[in-house]
Design an enzyme around this catalytic site. Structure first.
Site, PDB file in Angstrom:
ATOM      1  N   GLY A 119       0.839  -1.193   0.000  1.00  0.00           N
ATOM      2  CA  GLY A 119       0.000   0.000   0.000  1.00  0.00           C
ATOM      3  C   GLY A 119       0.874   1.243   0.000  1.00  0.00           C
ATOM      4  N   GLN A 176       3.302   9.959   0.588  1.00  0.00           N
ATOM      5  CA  GLN A 176       4.586   9.256   0.742  1.00  0.00           C
ATOM      6  C   GLN A 176       5.524   9.482  -0.447  1.00  0.00           C
ATOM      7  OE1 GLN A 176       2.457   5.390   1.946  1.00  0.00           O
ATOM      8  NE2 GLN A 176       4.410   5.239   3.003  1.00  0.00           N
ATOM      9  N   CYS A 198       5.795  -0.072   7.129  1.00  0.00           N
ATOM     10  CA  CYS A 198       5.471   1.092   6.299  1.00  0.00           C
ATOM     11  C   CYS A 198       6.698   1.449   5.466  1.00  0.00           C
ATOM     12  CB  CYS A 198       5.102   2.262   7.213  1.00  0.00           C
ATOM     13  SG  CYS A 198       4.700   3.776   6.323  1.00  0.00           S
ATOM     14  N   HIS A 225      -4.451   1.838   7.687  1.00  0.00           N
ATOM     15  CA  HIS A 225      -3.062   2.323   7.760  1.00  0.00           C
ATOM     16  C   HIS A 225      -2.850   3.442   6.730  1.00  0.00           C
ATOM     17  CE1 HIS A 225       1.486   1.565   7.876  1.00  0.00           C
ATOM     18  NE2 HIS A 225       1.315   2.338   6.805  1.00  0.00           N
ATOM     19  N   HIS A 272      -2.313   7.946   6.813  1.00  0.00           N
ATOM     20  CA  HIS A 272      -1.339   8.809   6.122  1.00  0.00           C
ATOM     21  C   HIS A 272      -1.997  10.098   5.626  1.00  0.00           C
ATOM     22  CE1 HIS A 272       2.385   6.533   5.967  1.00  0.00           C
ATOM     23  NE2 HIS A 272       1.776   5.448   5.530  1.00  0.00           N
TER      24      HIS A 272
HETATM   25 ZN    ZN Z   1       2.566   3.535   5.615  1.00  0.00          ZN
END
Ligand code: ZN
Length: 173
Positions: A50, A55, A98, A140, A144
């Site tokens: 994911g 990110q 992560c 999760h 973010h």
């Molecule tokens: Zn993450």
């Protein structure tokens, strides 16, 4: 398609971006689909299951995911402006990792089942239930979008230890 750099918590400038709340997307355009293609390629390359747009330095409410196991056909999923409509009372602890916190894993407890609404790659609105790994992953990734990392769910001590461990691993690499 191109592979983008993934922001990580050991870098202060990256961490400042990861802490941002992501903005709502207006519509699913070709430009947005190009970003989702890049995100998917970046995630496969990492590899991970994911990835949220923030990110790769784009603080907008977009997530890509693929929960297919090794040897299974790829099954990419795309989420634009995802919202959780309902969460189960029942919770489940799962050892999470992560891409922005490389090589650190720890247990996080979350609702075991959620109902979510989002726009897909085509810009269509989808409502569906998620459980097991899908439920873990979407919660999760949606954290973010609020600037929350999985290590923020841990005690202060464990969180600091996680960042220290990432920094050490980076220095050694
Ligand atoms: Zn993450």
């Amino acid at each position: 398609m191109s592979i983008r750099r993934i922001l990580t918590v050991d870098n202060a400038a990256d961490l400042a971006v990861l802490k941002q709340k992501s903005a709502t997307v207006e519509t699913v355009t070709d430009d947005l689909r190009r970003l989702m293609d890049d995100m998917l390629e970046t995630m496969y390359d990492a590899p991970g299951i994911g990835l949220a747009a923030v990110q790769v330095g784009e603080p907008i409410r977009v997530i890509v995911m693929d929960l297919a196991r090794d040897g299974e056909e790829p099954a990419p999923r795309y989420f634009v402006n995802p919202e959780i409509l309902t969460s189960s009372e029942e919770t489940h602890a799962y050892e999470e990792g992560c891409l922005s916190v490389p090589d650190y894993y720890d247990d996080v407890e979350r609702p075991s089942k959620v109902t979510l609404r989002y726009m897909n790659y085509q810009g269509e609105t989808v409502v569906e239930e998620a459980e097991e790994l899908y439920a873990v992953c979407i919660q999760h990734e949606m954290d973010h979008l609020e600037g929350v990392l999985f290590i923020d769910h841990l005690s202060r001590l464990r969180r600091d230890r996680a960042i220290l461990k990432v920094k050490k691993a980076r220095r050694a690499a």
